[in-house]
Design a protein around this motif. Structure first.
Motif, PDB file in Angstrom:
ATOM      1  N   THR A  76       0.848  -1.212   0.000  1.00 17.42           N
ATOM      2  CA  THR A  76       0.000   0.000   0.000  1.00 17.42           C
ATOM      3  C   THR A  76       0.871   1.246   0.000  1.00 17.42           C
ATOM      4  OG1 THR A  76      -1.642  -1.235   1.278  1.00 17.42           O
ATOM      5  CG2 THR A  76      -1.923   1.157   1.176  1.00 17.42           C
ATOM      6  N   VAL A  77       1.923   1.237   0.834  1.00 12.94           N
ATOM      7  CA  VAL A  77       2.835   2.390   0.910  1.00 12.94           C
ATOM      8  C   VAL A  77       3.522   2.600  -0.440  1.00 12.94           C
ATOM      9  CG1 VAL A  77       4.917   3.302   2.012  1.00 12.94           C
ATOM     10  CG2 VAL A  77       3.168   2.194   3.402  1.00 12.94           C
ATOM     11  N   SER A  78       3.907   1.505  -1.115  1.00 10.79           N
ATOM     12  CA  SER A  78       4.546   1.609  -2.446  1.00 10.79           C
ATOM     13  C   SER A  78       3.638   2.336  -3.432  1.00 10.79           C
ATOM     14  CB  SER A  78       4.856   0.213  -3.005  1.00 10.79           C
ATOM     15  OG  SER A  78       6.066  -0.267  -2.507  1.00 10.79           O
ATOM     16  N   VAL A  79       2.354   1.972  -3.434  1.00  7.46           N
ATOM     17  CA  VAL A  79       1.390   2.607  -4.343  1.00  7.46           C
ATOM     18  C   VAL A  79       1.212   4.084  -3.983  1.00  7.46           C
ATOM     19  CG1 VAL A  79      -1.044   2.623  -5.047  1.00  7.46           C
ATOM     20  CG2 VAL A  79       0.203   0.462  -4.938  1.00  7.46           C
ATOM     21  N   LEU A  80       1.167   4.402  -2.683  1.00  2.44           N
ATOM     22  CA  LEU A  80       1.050   5.800  -2.248  1.00  2.44           C
ATOM     23  C   LEU A  80       2.285   6.607  -2.652  1.00  2.44           C
ATOM     24  CD1 LEU A  80      -0.508   5.300   1.309  1.00  2.44           C
ATOM     25  CD2 LEU A  80      -1.587   6.529  -0.583  1.00  2.44           C
ATOM     26  N   LEU A  81       3.468   6.007  -2.554  1.00  6.49           N
ATOM     27  CA  LEU A  81       4.709   6.713  -2.936  1.00  6.49           C
ATOM     28  C   LEU A  81       4.728   7.043  -4.423  1.00  6.49           C
ATOM     29  CD1 LEU A  81       7.284   4.686  -0.819  1.00  6.49           C
ATOM     30  CD2 LEU A  81       6.922   7.150  -0.633  1.00  6.49           C
TER      31      LEU A  81
ATOM     32  N   ALA B 152       9.315  -5.877  -1.080  1.00  6.31           N
ATOM     33  CA  ALA B 152      10.194  -5.030  -0.257  1.00  6.31           C
ATOM     34  C   ALA B 152      11.137  -4.193  -1.118  1.00  6.31           C
ATOM     35  CB  ALA B 152      10.997  -5.907   0.704  1.00  6.31           C
ATOM     36  N   VAL B 153      11.756  -4.832  -2.129  1.00  5.51           N
ATOM     37  CA  VAL B 153      12.702  -4.103  -3.001  1.00  5.51           C
ATOM     38  C   VAL B 153      11.974  -2.990  -3.757  1.00  5.51           C
ATOM     39  CG1 VAL B 153      14.254  -4.301  -4.991  1.00  5.51           C
ATOM     40  CG2 VAL B 153      14.298  -6.046  -3.229  1.00  5.51           C
ATOM     41  N   GLU B 154      10.754  -3.270  -4.243  1.00  6.54           N
ATOM     42  CA  GLU B 154       9.989  -2.244  -4.961  1.00  6.54           C
ATOM     43  C   GLU B 154       9.696  -1.048  -4.057  1.00  6.54           C
ATOM     44  OE1 GLU B 154       6.556  -3.698  -7.047  1.00  6.54           O
ATOM     45  OE2 GLU B 154       7.707  -5.220  -8.107  1.00  6.54           O
ATOM     46  N   SER B 155       9.372  -1.313  -2.788  1.00  5.79           N
ATOM     47  CA  SER B 155       9.092  -0.190  -1.875  1.00  5.79           C
ATOM     48  C   SER B 155      10.362   0.610  -1.593  1.00  5.79           C
ATOM     49  CB  SER B 155       8.453  -0.683  -0.574  1.00  5.79           C
ATOM     50  OG  SER B 155       9.346  -1.516   0.112  1.00  5.79           O
ATOM     51  N   VAL B 156      11.522  -0.066  -1.543  1.00  2.87           N
ATOM     52  CA  VAL B 156      12.804   0.644  -1.367  1.00  2.87           C
ATOM     53  C   VAL B 156      13.043   1.567  -2.560  1.00  2.87           C
ATOM     54  CG1 VAL B 156      15.326   0.355  -1.351  1.00  2.87           C
ATOM     55  CG2 VAL B 156      13.912  -1.078   0.111  1.00  2.87           C
ATOM     56  N   ILE B 157      12.775   1.049  -3.765  1.00  2.00           N
ATOM     57  CA  ILE B 157      12.972   1.851  -4.984  1.00  2.00           C
ATOM     58  C   ILE B 157      12.099   3.103  -4.954  1.00  2.00           C
ATOM     59  CG2 ILE B 157      12.652   1.862  -7.495  1.00  2.00           C
ATOM     60  CD1 ILE B 157      13.197  -1.217  -7.369  1.00  2.00           C
ATOM     61  N   HIS B 158      10.817   2.923  -4.622  1.00  2.86           N
ATOM     62  CA  HIS B 158       9.903   4.080  -4.606  1.00  2.86           C
ATOM     63  C   HIS B 158      10.251   5.047  -3.476  1.00  2.86           C
ATOM     64  CE1 HIS B 158       7.736   2.120  -7.694  1.00  2.86           C
ATOM     65  NE2 HIS B 158       7.215   1.175  -6.939  1.00  2.86           N
TER      66      HIS B 158
ATOM     67  N   GLY C 184      13.092   8.051  -3.709  1.00  4.49           N
ATOM     68  CA  GLY C 184      12.858   9.253  -4.520  1.00  4.49           C
ATOM     69  C   GLY C 184      13.214  10.547  -3.842  1.00  4.49           C
ATOM     70  N   LYS C 185      13.031  10.632  -2.528  1.00  5.38           N
ATOM     71  CA  LYS C 185      13.307  11.863  -1.798  1.00  5.38           C
ATOM     72  C   LYS C 185      14.731  11.836  -1.245  1.00  5.38           C
ATOM     73  CE  LYS C 185       9.076  13.498  -2.055  1.00  5.38           C
ATOM     74  NZ  LYS C 185       8.729  14.744  -2.684  1.00  5.38           N
ATOM     75  N   ALA C 186      15.415  12.966  -1.283  1.00 14.50           N
ATOM     76  CA  ALA C 186      16.818  13.024  -0.844  1.00 14.50           C
ATOM     77  C   ALA C 186      16.968  12.572   0.612  1.00 14.50           C
ATOM     78  CB  ALA C 186      17.356  14.430  -1.017  1.00 14.50           C
ATOM     79  N   LYS C 187      16.000  12.986   1.468  1.00 12.98           N
ATOM     80  CA  LYS C 187      16.077  12.640   2.899  1.00 12.98           C
ATOM     81  C   LYS C 187      16.023  11.125   3.074  1.00 12.98           C
ATOM     82  CE  LYS C 187      12.502  13.189   5.777  1.00 12.98           C
ATOM     83  NZ  LYS C 187      11.464  13.841   6.588  1.00 12.98           N
ATOM     84  N   ARG C 188      15.076  10.508   2.336  1.00  8.60           N
ATOM     85  CA  ARG C 188      14.901   9.071   2.424  1.00  8.60           C
ATOM     86  C   ARG C 188      16.061   8.355   1.744  1.00  8.60           C
ATOM     87  NH1 ARG C 188      11.849   8.782   5.469  1.00  8.60           N
ATOM     88  NH2 ARG C 188      10.258   9.977   4.430  1.00  8.60           N
TER      89      ARG C 188
ATOM     90  N   VAL D 187      17.556  -1.618 -10.281  1.00 12.35           N
ATOM     91  CA  VAL D 187      16.871  -0.319 -10.375  1.00 12.35           C
ATOM     92  C   VAL D 187      17.079   0.488  -9.089  1.00 12.35           C
ATOM     93  CG1 VAL D 187      14.632   0.830 -10.606  1.00 12.35           C
ATOM     94  CG2 VAL D 187      15.173  -1.116 -12.049  1.00 12.35           C
ATOM     95  N   GLY D 188      17.026  -0.221  -7.935  1.00 10.90           N
ATOM     96  CA  GLY D 188      17.298   0.459  -6.665  1.00 10.90           C
ATOM     97  C   GLY D 188      18.684   1.077  -6.662  1.00 10.90           C
ATOM     98  N   LEU D 189      19.671   0.338  -7.147  1.00 11.14           N
ATOM     99  CA  LEU D 189      21.042   0.859  -7.233  1.00 11.14           C
ATOM    100  C   LEU D 189      21.125   2.013  -8.238  1.00 11.14           C
ATOM    101  CD1 LEU D 189      22.985  -2.532  -7.238  1.00 11.14           C
ATOM    102  CD2 LEU D 189      23.008  -0.822  -5.414  1.00 11.14           C
ATOM    103  N   CYS D 190      20.410   1.883  -9.357  1.00 10.94           N
ATOM    104  CA  CYS D 190      20.390   2.951 -10.369  1.00 10.94           C
ATOM    105  C   CYS D 190      19.839   4.240  -9.788  1.00 10.94           C
ATOM    106  CB  CYS D 190      19.519   2.549 -11.561  1.00 10.94           C
ATOM    107  SG  CYS D 190      20.146   1.158 -12.494  1.00 10.94           S
ATOM    108  N   LYS D 191      18.745   4.103  -9.036  1.00 17.32           N
ATOM    109  CA  LYS D 191      18.082   5.287  -8.468  1.00 17.32           C
ATOM    110  C   LYS D 191      18.995   5.980  -7.470  1.00 17.32           C
ATOM    111  CE  LYS D 191      13.468   6.674  -7.068  1.00 17.32           C
ATOM    112  NZ  LYS D 191      12.115   6.228  -6.821  1.00 17.32           N
ATOM    113  N   LEU D 192      19.646   5.193  -6.635  1.00 14.08           N
ATOM    114  CA  LEU D 192      20.569   5.768  -5.650  1.00 14.08           C
ATOM    115  C   LEU D 192      21.807   6.324  -6.341  1.00 14.08           C
ATOM    116  CD1 LEU D 192      20.263   2.958  -2.994  1.00 14.08           C
ATOM    117  CD2 LEU D 192      19.382   5.272  -2.782  1.00 14.08           C
TER     118      LEU D 192
END
Length: 766
Positions: free
Chosen positions: A234-239, A274-280, A283-287, A317-322
């Motif tokens: 749910t949090v992933s979809v909200l993000l 879990a990995v998908e929620s990490v990716i989403h 997105g924010k610098a703080k997170r 993708v998580g590594l790419c985003k970071l």
């Protein structure tokens, strides 16, 4: 004889159609739905009767059926019904200054309630659920923020937010919940985002946040992994939707720790969620900084050690985003030299691997969307034609969730994002204060960007963009449309590429992008349209009625908020259109462009001022614009006379041309010219003496029109040096074109006719 629609309706046609809707034959159901579309289109009372007779339950059942074509046809019918009801209501209050849309009727709310009921229902197919969400996206939020009434959104949040979150939190592989498609979660994100953006006060937003937090907390606090996974999903979809709400829910005690620990789970589905929620969340610098310290090692382990490509591609993708946290700043690289190139190479490899499921290949495009901030990655990507073609094919596929990733990747490759160039003095000051100063990558230089654009065009980028624009999906968000508009603008930057873009359908695709987009996206699309209209034949670039749809976007660029370049290009495009036909000129006048063009005739910048005057030169062919110059009490005519004496050749040509046109069409204006300025005669003589034949011709035509209008004007002109100049011009000679000789002779003949001068033959006899 009444129309066929009325005959069907009066002769119990709806009851017969109702029987066809329960047929087992798909073609029969489709025919019934198409007939209902015909009956309902644009007819409020008939639609009301059909909704009441058929009942929403039956229509929702048809839309929720397994056959995707039937589901789409039923969705189209409901869309037509909504439009017929809301348009009918709009007509009733037309002319009033109240809200643009009145309070929706009971029928509308009943229809929406049934749609909300479909969202979590187990007996509804995946495509049917997506259609219901899509209808809510289109019908619930206000079409314009000028309308202060957002009660429908508040009602949907109250009645259906938890139902939407139920689908958002469904992990298809784990639970016996509602069936989903690849697009369902993205559709939920878009709907949640639209509802949240439609809220007006902090109190309303706080209520939305509270409902989402309560829902996530309810599942997260339950024992067992399945409930926790639902909360994380749910949090992933909200993000991906209202990210502010997603970030708040992510800050709940223990949630982020649970996500990180689940990344190490041995269960593939648990890891995937879990990995998908990490990716989403990254997105924010703080997170992202929290995840950089806690999650990078974990993601690297997953990428290197996992045996499942579904997990590896997501970890990548998580590594790419970071790794893209520094954006285009060359000096802010997150990983060691060469690491991003290796990640990108793997992304391209997966993208081209057709044996992988489309969802995994879509994630590889997500990875490239982040990595293409790096200019080395951009260069490698555009050189890999098979990867480009694979991405374009994916953009045309059924999986609509890839649209934004493709758009973002193309924006990066074409450098069509906004770049603010810092003040050089501030840069020096920052260096002195040992502050970080962003650096541009050498391969982001214009010469490299131009080559990349050429490679993209060769690989078929235009047809992919055209297909993306045609998608009827909530995934084609305004942000996505803005990306497409930016890429189109970059593609038409070079004049020689514009023909290719138009030939492959780019002109047609830009029109909806200029009307339905973010504020900035509309401007980008309108500017691309302007560039095409300037250098292509508008009647070929925008055939048929489409040419009239271009005028509104072009007029929107005549705003003081737009840059001078955008103003200039819009004026040049409108000049081309105004010269084609009177119907186009009428459309330009209707869009209130004339007053704006007039305003730019006072602009300080020479090119803008000249192009505005050129536009006016074509617009004065219209009688309505001529009447503006006939009206007294303004300096419109004076401005044209003065501009005809300016040094700028382009401005003089445009002003003198406008003056020649006006004095020919409205002879009474001729008598007003001497009253505009004491230097009027000198200005006209200067035109006649000009070395530029176009200016001489315009000057001669103005003199001819003035002489034909009134004898007294002819006498004034013939008493001046104009007589001598016209005599020389009428004799011809080297460098004097035939049209000028002819007009000059006409002027002298008129003077002879008035008896002001004697003819050449008469002078010779004496």
């Amino acid at each position: 004889m009444p129309p066929r629609k009325t005959q069907i309706f009066r002769n119990d046609g709806v009851k017969l159609i109702q029987k066809l809707l329960v047929s087992k034959q798909e073609e029969v159901v489709l025919s019934a739905l198409r007939t209902l579309v015909g009956l309902c289109t644009g007819h409020q009372s008939r639609t009301m009767a059909i909704v009441n007779e058929l009942g929403m339950e039956q229509l929702c059942t048809v839309m929720g059926s397994g056959a995707s074509t039937v589901s789409l046809a039923a969705c189209h019918l409901l869309q037509v019904m909504f439009e017929a009801l809301t348009e009918g209501m709009k007509k009733e209050i037309r002319g009033k200054d109240e809200a643009m849309l009145p309070e929706p009727s009971k029928e509308l709310r009943s229809m929406l309630k049934h749609l909300l009921g479909m969202i979590p229902a187990l007996n509804v197919s995946g495509p049917g659920r997506d259609s219901a969400i899509n209808l809510l996206v289109k019908q619930v939020p206000r079409k314009s923020l000028k309308n202060p009434d957002n009660s429908l959104t508040l009602w949907v949040i109250d009645q259906g937010l938890k139902k939407i979150l139920e689908v958002a939190g469904t992990v298809a592989e784990l639970s016996e919940g509602p069936s989903l498609t690849d697009n369902s979660h993205m559709s939920c994100s878009v709907l949640l985002s639209k509802l949240y953006d439609d809220l007006q006060s902090d109190k309303e937003r706080e209520n939305f946040n509270k409902l989402c937090e309560e829902y996530v907390q309810q599942y997260f606090s339950r024992p067992g992994l399945e409930a926790k996974l639902r909360a994380i999903q749910t949090v992933s979809v909200l993000l991906q939707g209202p990210s502010d709400v997603g970030n708040r829910t992510l800050e709940m005690s223990g949630l982020m720790d649970a996500v990180i620990s689940l990344c190490a789970s041995e269960d593939v589905i648990h890891q995937q969620v879990a990995v998908e929620s990490v990716i989403h969340a990254a997105g924010k610098a703080k997170r992202a900084s929290f995840i950089t310290t806690n999650g990078v090692a974990l993601l690297k382990d997953l990428y290197k050690k996992s045996e499942n490509d579904r997990i590896r591609v997501r970890a990548l993708v998580g590594l790419c985003k970071l790794g893209s946290a520094g954006g285009t700043d060359f000096s802010m690289k997150q990983f060691a030299e060469g690491s991003t190139l290796k990640l990108a190479k793997q992304c391209r490899k997966w993208l081209c691997n057709e044996s992988l499921p489309p969802t995994s290949r879509r994630w590889s495009v997500e990875g490239l969307a982040y990595l293409t901030f790096d200019a080395d990655v951009k260069e490698d990507f555009v050189e890999d034609k098979s990867a480009l073609v694979a991405m374009f094919e994916l953009a045309k596929s059924e999986d609509k969730t890839v649209l934004f990733a493709v758009g973002s990747t193309l924006v990066n490759c074409t450098n069509s994002y906004e770049v603010e160039k810092p003040d050089p003095q501030m840069v020096e000051l920052a260096k002195y204060a040992k502050q970080h100063v962003p650096e541009e990558h050498p391969k982001d230089a214009p010469s490299y960007v131009e080559k990349r654009l050429g490679k993209l065009l060769e690989s078929g980028v235009v047809s992919a963009l055209v297909c993306m624009v045609k998608q009827e999906s909530p995934a084609l968000t305004e942000a996505c449309r803005e990306c497409i508009a930016r890429v189109f603008l970059a593609l038409v930057e070079r004049q020689e590429d514009r023909g290719t873009v138009v030939a492959q359908g780019g002109g047609k695709a830009l029109i909806p992008l200029a009307t339905d987009n973010t504020g900035l996206g509309k401007i980008k699309a309108a500017q691309a349209l302007a560039k095409i209209t300037i250098t292509s034949n508008p009647e070929i670039a925008f055939p048929g009625e489409r040419i009239y749809e271009v005028i509104r976007p072009l007029t929107s660029l005549l705003s003081l908020e737009c840059s001078l370049l955008q103003n200039f290009e819009s004026l040049m495009a409108l000049t081309n259109l105004a010269g084609i036909s009177d119907r186009l000129r009428q459309k330009i006048i209707k869009e209130k462009a004339v007053q704006k063009v007039e305003g730019f005739m006072f602009e300080e910048h020479e090119l803008v001022r000249a192009s505005a005057t050129e536009c006016m030169c074509n617009l004065v062919l219209s009688t309505e614009v001529q009447k503006m110059y006939l009206a007294t009490g303004n300096d419109r005519l004076k401005l044209l006379v003065l501009y005809s004496g300016e040094e700028d050749e382009r401005l003089r040509k445009a002003a003198a041309g406008t003056l020649a046109m006006l004095t020919a069409e409205q002879p009474e204006l001729c008598a007003r010219i001497p009253g505009t300025t004491t230097h009027w005669l000198e200005i006209i003589q200067a035109l006649l003496l000009s070395e530029i034949s176009d200016l001489r011709h315009r000057g001669a035509v103005i003199v001819q029109n003035m002489m034909q209008a009134e004898k007294s004007l002819a006498e004034t002109l013939m008493e001046s040096e104009a007589l001598e100049i016209l005599t020389v011009l009428s004799k011809g000679g080297e460098g004097i074109p035939e049209p000028i000789i002819k007009v000059a002779q006409n002027c002298l003949d008129k003077a002879v006719e008035y008896g002001i001068i004697r003819s050449r033959e008469g002078r010779e006899k004496n």
